[in-house]
Scaffold this motif. Structure first.
Motif, PDB file in Angstrom:
ATOM      1  N   LEU A   5      -0.847   6.635   6.168  1.00 56.76           N
ATOM      2  CA  LEU A   5      -0.553   5.212   6.277  1.00 56.76           C
ATOM      3  C   LEU A   5      -1.685   4.438   5.608  1.00 56.76           C
ATOM      4  CD1 LEU A   5       0.746   2.590   7.494  1.00 56.76           C
ATOM      5  CD2 LEU A   5      -0.553   3.102   9.592  1.00 56.76           C
ATOM      6  N   LEU A   6      -1.352   3.490   4.722  1.00 56.24           N
ATOM      7  CA  LEU A   6      -2.333   2.639   4.068  1.00 56.24           C
ATOM      8  C   LEU A   6      -2.307   1.252   4.699  1.00 56.24           C
ATOM      9  CD1 LEU A   6      -1.621   3.505   0.310  1.00 56.24           C
ATOM     10  CD2 LEU A   6      -3.530   4.310   1.703  1.00 56.24           C
ATOM     11  N   VAL A   7      -3.460   0.781   5.167  1.00 56.58           N
ATOM     12  CA  VAL A   7      -3.550  -0.546   5.786  1.00 56.58           C
ATOM     13  C   VAL A   7      -4.668  -1.319   5.093  1.00 56.58           C
ATOM     14  CG1 VAL A   7      -3.738  -1.828   7.932  1.00 56.58           C
ATOM     15  CG2 VAL A   7      -2.848   0.515   7.976  1.00 56.58           C
ATOM     16  N   ASP A   8      -4.286  -2.245   4.223  1.00 57.39           N
ATOM     17  CA  ASP A   8      -5.249  -3.026   3.457  1.00 57.39           C
ATOM     18  C   ASP A   8      -4.573  -4.314   3.001  1.00 57.39           C
ATOM     19  OD1 ASP A   8      -6.949  -3.967   1.156  1.00 57.39           O
ATOM     20  OD2 ASP A   8      -8.030  -2.110   1.593  1.00 57.39           O
ATOM     21  N   ASP A   9      -5.281  -5.428   3.057  1.00 58.24           N
ATOM     22  CA  ASP A   9      -4.668  -6.705   2.687  1.00 58.24           C
ATOM     23  C   ASP A   9      -4.663  -6.959   1.187  1.00 58.24           C
ATOM     24  OD1 ASP A   9      -7.458  -6.964   2.724  1.00 58.24           O
ATOM     25  OD2 ASP A   9      -7.347  -9.121   3.075  1.00 58.24           O
ATOM     26  N   GLN A  10      -5.220  -6.039   0.399  1.00 58.80           N
ATOM     27  CA  GLN A  10      -5.230  -6.192  -1.054  1.00 58.80           C
ATOM     28  C   GLN A  10      -4.172  -5.282  -1.681  1.00 58.80           C
ATOM     29  OE1 GLN A  10      -9.235  -6.170  -2.842  1.00 58.80           O
ATOM     30  NE2 GLN A  10     -10.062  -6.198  -0.767  1.00 58.80           N
ATOM     31  N   PRO A  11      -3.101  -5.865  -2.220  1.00 59.02           N
ATOM     32  CA  PRO A  11      -2.016  -5.062  -2.802  1.00 59.02           C
ATOM     33  C   PRO A  11      -2.486  -4.119  -3.903  1.00 59.02           C
ATOM     34  CG  PRO A  11      -1.322  -7.338  -2.537  1.00 59.02           C
ATOM     35  CD  PRO A  11      -2.790  -7.306  -2.253  1.00 59.02           C
ATOM     36  N   LEU A  12      -3.436  -4.566  -4.712  1.00 60.39           N
ATOM     37  CA  LEU A  12      -3.918  -3.732  -5.807  1.00 60.39           C
ATOM     38  C   LEU A  12      -4.630  -2.491  -5.281  1.00 60.39           C
ATOM     39  CD1 LEU A  12      -4.110  -3.508  -8.858  1.00 60.39           C
ATOM     40  CD2 LEU A  12      -6.276  -4.760  -8.758  1.00 60.39           C
ATOM     41  N   VAL A  13      -5.389  -2.660  -4.218  1.00 60.65           N
ATOM     42  CA  VAL A  13      -6.076  -1.516  -3.606  1.00 60.65           C
ATOM     43  C   VAL A  13      -5.053  -0.533  -3.053  1.00 60.65           C
ATOM     44  CG1 VAL A  13      -7.567  -0.784  -1.716  1.00 60.65           C
ATOM     45  CG2 VAL A  13      -8.176  -2.793  -3.070  1.00 60.65           C
ATOM     46  N   ARG A  14      -4.055  -1.049  -2.347  1.00 63.48           N
ATOM     47  CA  ARG A  14      -3.021  -0.169  -1.783  1.00 63.48           C
ATOM     48  C   ARG A  14      -2.279   0.583  -2.880  1.00 63.48           C
ATOM     49  NH1 ARG A  14      -1.381  -4.729   1.048  1.00 63.48           N
ATOM     50  NH2 ARG A  14       0.708  -4.602   0.115  1.00 63.48           N
ATOM     51  N   SER A  15      -1.921  -0.116  -3.943  1.00 64.92           N
ATOM     52  CA  SER A  15      -1.156   0.540  -5.005  1.00 64.92           C
ATOM     53  C   SER A  15      -1.988   1.612  -5.698  1.00 64.92           C
ATOM     54  CB  SER A  15      -0.656  -0.489  -6.021  1.00 64.92           C
ATOM     55  OG  SER A  15      -1.735  -1.129  -6.677  1.00 64.92           O
TER      56      SER A  15
END
Length: 221
Positions: A5-15
């Motif tokens: 599970l990825l939990v991060d408010d930055q979409p670029l980091v998650r992608s």
């Protein structure tokens, strides 16, 4: 298959993390979340093996999200790894006390990142000896409010106490076995029994408990 599970408010980091993880045959990203509250909901829905959680997020930060995951018996199998931009910042010890299995800096090399996810999935702490020493010197040398002797330490055998002390110094099971002149399997057994008796989720929690309780003191590390 390791479910992440990825939990991060930055979409670029998650992608970026997702692309890296999904390229591996033994790892699958099962869900993403943009804040801690959404992360909790996704953790409850998917019960991943590893939750990669950013330390600083809106709605609910990574520390509190970790604390709530660790407190939920239904999520006992979830190993939380805190993501941070700053390495050993002020949040790290709080994260470990909240129940995190370890932490990663976001500028980590891809191969090290993938290795860390696999380490977390099998329940080992992401605390290298050098990192453990820094953590001790900055945070554990001055225990936070509420720290004290864990009464359950009296339930440990002498050998279990010795094993916990060595875990707290950053040693692996093989290194503990060499130090205690026992087999790696016996070392693992001592560590696992100590975790059960002390109510520790993983080796990272043993590190925290060992220093907070006074079983090991910083100058010995």
């Amino acid at each position: 298959m390791i479910r992440v599970l990825l939990v991060d408010d930055q979409p670029l980091v998650r992608s970026g993390f997702r692309a890296l993880l999904d390229a591996e045959d033994d790892i699958e990203v099962v869900a993403e979340a943009a804040d801690g509250a959404e992360g909790l909901a996704m953790a409850a829905q998917h019960v991943p093996d590893v939750a990669l959680v950013d330390v600083s997020m809106p709605v609910l930060d990574g520390i509190e999200a970790t604390r709530r995951i660790a407190a939920d018996p239904a999520l006992a199998r979830v190993h939380v790894v805190i993501l941070t931009n700053y390495g050993l910042d002020e949040y790290v010890f709080d994260a470990l006390r909240a129940g995190a299995a370890g932490f990663l800096v976001k500028d980590i090399l891809p191969e090290d990142f993938l290795h860390a996810v696999r380490v977390a999935a099998r329940g080992d702490a992401l605390l290298a000896p050098s990192i453990t020493r820094k953590l001790i010197s900055r945070y554990v040398a001055q225990p936070p409010p509420g720290a004290g002797v864990n009464p359950r330490l009296t339930d440990l055998t002498n050998r279990e106490c010795e094993a916990v002390a060595l875990v707290a110094k950053g040693l692996s099971n093989n290194e503990i076995a060499d130090r205690m002149v026992i087999s790696p399997l016996t070392a693992k057994t001592h560590v696992n029994r100590a975790m059960v008796k002390l109510g520790a989720r993983d080796r990272a929690q043993l590190v925290v408990l060992a220093y907070e309780s006074g079983l090991v003191i910083p100058r010995d590390s």
